[in-house]
Write a protein that holds these residues in place. Structure first.
Motif, PDB file in Angstrom:
ATOM      1  N   TYR A 188      45.157  48.478  38.950  1.00  0.00           N
ATOM      2  CA  TYR A 188      45.158  49.747  39.691  1.00  0.00           C
ATOM      3  C   TYR A 188      44.814  50.926  38.779  1.00  0.00           C
ATOM      4  O   TYR A 188      45.262  52.050  38.993  1.00  0.00           O
ATOM      5  N   ASN A 189      43.992  50.652  37.784  1.00  0.00           N
ATOM      6  CA  ASN A 189      43.523  51.717  36.886  1.00  0.00           C
ATOM      7  C   ASN A 189      42.740  52.760  37.693  1.00  0.00           C
ATOM      8  O   ASN A 189      41.806  52.424  38.420  1.00  0.00           O
ATOM      9  N   GLY A 190      43.142  54.009  37.597  1.00  0.00           N
ATOM     10  CA  GLY A 190      42.501  55.075  38.356  1.00  0.00           C
ATOM     11  C   GLY A 190      43.152  55.361  39.690  1.00  0.00           C
ATOM     12  O   GLY A 190      42.725  56.277  40.405  1.00  0.00           O
ATOM     13  N   LYS A 195      39.871  50.055  49.849  1.00  0.00           N
ATOM     14  CA  LYS A 195      39.963  49.369  48.566  1.00  0.00           C
ATOM     15  C   LYS A 195      40.259  50.355  47.443  1.00  0.00           C
ATOM     16  O   LYS A 195      39.435  51.207  47.109  1.00  0.00           O
ATOM     17  N   LYS A 196      41.435  50.228  46.871  1.00  0.00           N
ATOM     18  CA  LYS A 196      41.863  51.070  45.760  1.00  0.00           C
ATOM     19  C   LYS A 196      42.167  50.271  44.501  1.00  0.00           C
ATOM     20  O   LYS A 196      42.279  50.842  43.414  1.00  0.00           O
ATOM     21  N   VAL A 197      42.326  48.965  44.641  1.00  0.00           N
ATOM     22  CA  VAL A 197      42.688  48.132  43.498  1.00  0.00           C
ATOM     23  C   VAL A 197      41.742  46.938  43.425  1.00  0.00           C
ATOM     24  O   VAL A 197      41.094  46.570  44.405  1.00  0.00           O
ATOM     25  N   ALA A 198      41.673  46.338  42.254  1.00  0.00           N
ATOM     26  CA  ALA A 198      40.895  45.117  42.039  1.00  0.00           C
ATOM     27  C   ALA A 198      41.861  43.951  41.876  1.00  0.00           C
ATOM     28  O   ALA A 198      42.879  44.070  41.178  1.00  0.00           O
ATOM     29  N   PRO A 221      51.112  50.068  32.946  1.00  0.00           N
ATOM     30  CA  PRO A 221      50.645  51.298  33.602  1.00  0.00           C
ATOM     31  C   PRO A 221      49.382  51.124  34.454  1.00  0.00           C
ATOM     32  O   PRO A 221      49.081  51.985  35.281  1.00  0.00           O
ATOM     33  N   THR A 222      48.667  50.014  34.262  1.00  0.00           N
ATOM     34  CA  THR A 222      47.430  49.814  35.033  1.00  0.00           C
ATOM     35  C   THR A 222      47.335  48.452  35.713  1.00  0.00           C
ATOM     36  O   THR A 222      46.347  48.169  36.389  1.00  0.00           O
ATOM     37  N   GLU A 223      48.332  47.594  35.557  1.00  0.00           N
ATOM     38  CA  GLU A 223      48.199  46.231  36.058  1.00  0.00           C
ATOM     39  C   GLU A 223      49.530  45.654  36.517  1.00  0.00           C
ATOM     40  O   GLU A 223      50.575  45.887  35.914  1.00  0.00           O
ATOM     41  N   LEU A 224      49.452  44.878  37.588  1.00  0.00           N
ATOM     42  CA  LEU A 224      50.574  44.069  38.063  1.00  0.00           C
ATOM     43  C   LEU A 224      50.157  42.606  37.991  1.00  0.00           C
ATOM     44  O   LEU A 224      49.046  42.253  38.382  1.00  0.00           O
TER      45      LEU A 224
END
Length: 414
Positions: free
Chosen positions: A184-186, A155-158, A220-223
């Motif tokens: 995918y922040n971080g 798990k790398k993304v929320a 930069p942090t979200e799709l």
């Protein structure tokens, strides 16, 4: 040399692997199941470097011992073989025997129950992604008897997801639309359009899953995957059910149980077309659960019965075929699950050899032209249907040799 031959044969078989559904190649193999942490309702996904266990089990219809060998292979998001070497994704030994097996007890049909748990003392899984376990009979290693599929997630993304009946096709009618956001922040994703692959499944069905949809919004942090027509599904209807848990009395959905030596036969009530009204029921979204009401160990106490399905139909059917669908069919629209029309009863019929338990099923029509299964004719499509969706996010950074599975999220329409 024999091990090398098995591995080479397996690699050739995997070249055509495009789906996640389990596959059985021998009529002697029945009830192939993949369970996670002994939870029959869980999707076939375990977490990397966790205490999760995936259990693969099946029955071989005899009491003769077979030395079954299993081979584990790593696959890409589309289930084609990845470019990883075995040493890259496994720690331990591949091509090992299945040593957990037991003969059935007091059953009319003799069988031996085989069970394999992964990871185990012989082998560990080192990376995320898709895995296929191919099982061979050591007496004939020229072809496999079955294949089982599961995935491993790191798990790398929320993922935040929702399902709505307000779709780009209609509102509160016959479709449901899935929308979701991937945070995918971080975690580094440099080129989301090219590096990220998605897969969305309805009730774990492989035949109508959606893959490789492009995001509607990228930051930069979200799709974001919103208002996308590719993520619209036929809503369907609740699954039909029957409970074959006893030999003494007919339970839900069963008209009668008869014994024609040497086996039991279960005759279901004739089913009806349901395309006019929504049929509310608390189903299990296509799954089945092995159970015998007098058994101490369902795996070896439950008997096999011949189950007779009947679907009355008057008039002409469009060009195509009717099939049974449920997890017991492994989403395989093959002759084994195709219904045959009986002009004497004016019904489509099928007989299946099934282990005692509780089953979900439906009738799907596959047109000859499109070859895409639909329940519109037989089950209907109703926005109220309580469907389950599973979202999988894969990532292959530039220069990598495989697709990582970095996020998994179930979402329900209730």
């Amino acid at each position: 040399m024999k091990t090398q031959m098995i591995l080479c044969l397996y690699a050739l078989l995997c070249l055509s692997a495009k789906a996640q559904h389990n596959e059985v190649y021998s009529s002697k193999i029945q009830s192939l199941q993949v369970k996670v942490n002994d939870n029959w309702l869980a999707p076939p996904v375990i977490s990397l470097n966790s205490d999760d266990i995936v259990e693969i089990s099946f029955d071989e219809l005899s009491h003769e011992y077979h030395r079954f060998q299993y081979v584990i292979s790593h696959c890409n998001a589309d289930w084609t073989p990845s470019d990883l070497n075995e040493i890259d994704y496994l720690e331990g030994f591949n091509n090992s025997p299945i040593e957990d097996y037991k003969n059935s007890l007091n059953t009319t049909m003799l069988y031996t129950h085989y069970r394999l748990s992964l990871p185990n003392e012989q082998v560990k899984l080192k990376v995320s992604g898709n895995y296929v376990v191919t099982i061979f009979d050591d007496d004939d290693s020229s072809k496999p008897i079955c294949k089982a599929y599961f995935s491993v997630v790191e798990k790398k993304v929320a993922i935040a997801a929702s399902v709505s009946s307000n779709t780009d096709i209609d509102t509160n009618k016959s479709h449901q639309q899935v929308s979701f956001k991937v945070n995918y922040n971080g975690y580094t994703i440099r080129n989301p359009q090219n590096e990220v692959k998605i897969k969305v499944m309805q009730n774990l069905r492989e035949d109508n899953c959606v893959t490789n949809v492009q995001p509607s919004y990228v930051s930069p942090t979200e799709l974001r995957y919103e208002y996308n027509r590719d993520l619209i599904f036929e809503a369907g209807n609740e699954y039909r059910r029957f409970e074959m848990v006893s030999i003494r009395h007919a339970a839900r959905g069963i008209q009668t149980i008869r014994y024609f030596a040497p086996y039991y036969h279960t005759i279901l009530f004739p089913d009806e077309v349901r395309n006019r009204n929504y049929s509310f029921d608390k189903d299990q979204n296509g799954r089945y659960y092995v159970r015998y009401d007098l058994g101490n160990n369902n795996d070896i106490d439950a008997d096999y019965m011949f189950v007779h399905f009947s679907f009355p139909w008057k008039g002409l059917l469009p060009d195509g075929d009717l099939y049974l669908q449920g997890s017991f069919t492994n989403d395989n629209f093959t002759d084994n699950y195709r219904l045959t029309y009986n002009p004497e009863t004016q019904s489509f019929e099928s007989t299946q050899l099934l282990k005692q338990g509780a089953y979900n099923y439906q009738y799907l029509f596959v047109p000859t032209k499109s070859n895409k299964a639909t329940g519109a004719l037989t089950e209907g499509n109703f926005y109220e249907t309580e469907n389950e969706y599973l979202i999988l996010i894969y990532h292959r950074p530039f220069g990598e040799r495989y697709d990582k599975l970095i996020g998994v999220q179930p979402v329900y329409y209730k």
